[in-house]
Design a protein around this motif. Sequence first.
Motif, PDB file in Angstrom:
ATOM      1  N   PRO A   1       0.826  -1.206   0.000  1.00  0.00           N
ATOM      2  CA  PRO A   1       0.000   0.000   0.000  1.00  0.00           C
ATOM      3  C   PRO A   1       0.862   1.259   0.000  1.00  0.00           C
ATOM      4  O   PRO A   1       1.921   1.291   0.612  1.00  0.00           O
TER       5      PRO A   1
ATOM      6  N   ARG B   1       1.746   4.771   1.306  1.00  0.00           N
ATOM      7  CA  ARG B   1       1.542   5.475   2.566  1.00  0.00           C
ATOM      8  C   ARG B   1       2.014   6.902   2.423  1.00  0.00           C
ATOM      9  O   ARG B   1       3.091   7.167   1.909  1.00  0.00           O
TER      10      ARG B   1
ATOM     11  N   ASN C   1      -0.785  10.311  11.878  1.00  0.00           N
ATOM     12  CA  ASN C   1      -0.884   9.308  10.824  1.00  0.00           C
ATOM     13  C   ASN C   1      -2.012   9.702   9.868  1.00  0.00           C
ATOM     14  O   ASN C   1      -3.181   9.512  10.179  1.00  0.00           O
TER      15      ASN C   1
ATOM     16  N   ASN D   1      -2.868   8.277   7.150  1.00  0.00           N
ATOM     17  CA  ASN D   1      -3.114   7.135   6.275  1.00  0.00           C
ATOM     18  C   ASN D   1      -4.391   6.393   6.656  1.00  0.00           C
ATOM     19  O   ASN D   1      -4.921   6.550   7.749  1.00  0.00           O
ATOM     20  N   GLU D   2      -4.824   5.553   5.735  1.00  0.00           N
ATOM     21  CA  GLU D   2      -6.052   4.779   5.934  1.00  0.00           C
ATOM     22  C   GLU D   2      -5.829   3.502   6.731  1.00  0.00           C
ATOM     23  O   GLU D   2      -6.783   2.782   7.025  1.00  0.00           O
ATOM     24  N   THR D   3      -4.579   3.214   7.056  1.00  0.00           N
ATOM     25  CA  THR D   3      -4.262   2.037   7.860  1.00  0.00           C
ATOM     26  C   THR D   3      -3.429   2.457   9.068  1.00  0.00           C
ATOM     27  O   THR D   3      -2.737   3.474   9.041  1.00  0.00           O
ATOM     28  N   ALA D   4      -3.505   1.662  10.118  1.00  0.00           N
ATOM     29  CA  ALA D   4      -2.740   1.936  11.333  1.00  0.00           C
ATOM     30  C   ALA D   4      -1.246   1.750  11.067  1.00  0.00           C
ATOM     31  O   ALA D   4      -0.844   0.975  10.198  1.00  0.00           O
TER      32      ALA D   4
ATOM     33  N   SER E   1       1.001   1.350  18.418  1.00  0.00           N
ATOM     34  CA  SER E   1       0.285   1.508  17.161  1.00  0.00           C
ATOM     35  C   SER E   1      -0.347   2.890  17.141  1.00  0.00           C
ATOM     36  O   SER E   1      -0.832   3.376  18.166  1.00  0.00           O
TER      37      SER E   1
ATOM     38  N   ARG F   1      -5.418   4.660  12.265  1.00  0.00           N
ATOM     39  CA  ARG F   1      -5.621   5.401  11.020  1.00  0.00           C
ATOM     40  C   ARG F   1      -6.196   6.786  11.328  1.00  0.00           C
ATOM     41  O   ARG F   1      -6.997   6.934  12.249  1.00  0.00           O
TER      42      ARG F   1
END
Length: 156
Positions: A23, A25, A55, A57-60, A87, A90
């Motif tokens: 993906p 980032r 962050n 982004n669409e993900t952690a 962590s 997102r």
Amino acid sequence: MRRILGLSVFLFMLSLSACALFPHRDPLNINVVGIEPLPNQGLEVRFAVKLRVQNPNETAIDYNGMALDLEVNGRTLATGVSDQAGSIPRFSEAILSIPVSISAFSVLRQTLGLSQTQGLDNLPYVLKGKLAGGVFGTMRFVDRGTLDLPGSAATW
């Protein structure tokens, strides 16, 4: 010869599809939000540098270690590492604390590197760091600017 050509085309197509699996980032947004003193050891000064990490982004972002280097006026001044893990969800942010050390020799190098006409205003700095996240998950960041220390324009 045909087999080699066919194998080459196959490997090329496979490599292109493999790139699509990772993906994209966006870079992290990093800001220094605090510096707190820590107990010193001998000829060094220690601080906890607090970073706000955003962050976008669409993900952690999962991390299992951090490293930080601060260069001032083109010379390394402070370095630090931490095995802290965590962590950042997102579209979220977190405050991370990294202990850094400044040795007396680093301060001496910085002092000797200043010209007699150069004050402590507008010193260029580069803050480099990374959040370790495995082979393909490590996120690196760089922040550049100038240090403007209040009251540093002393008149002799």
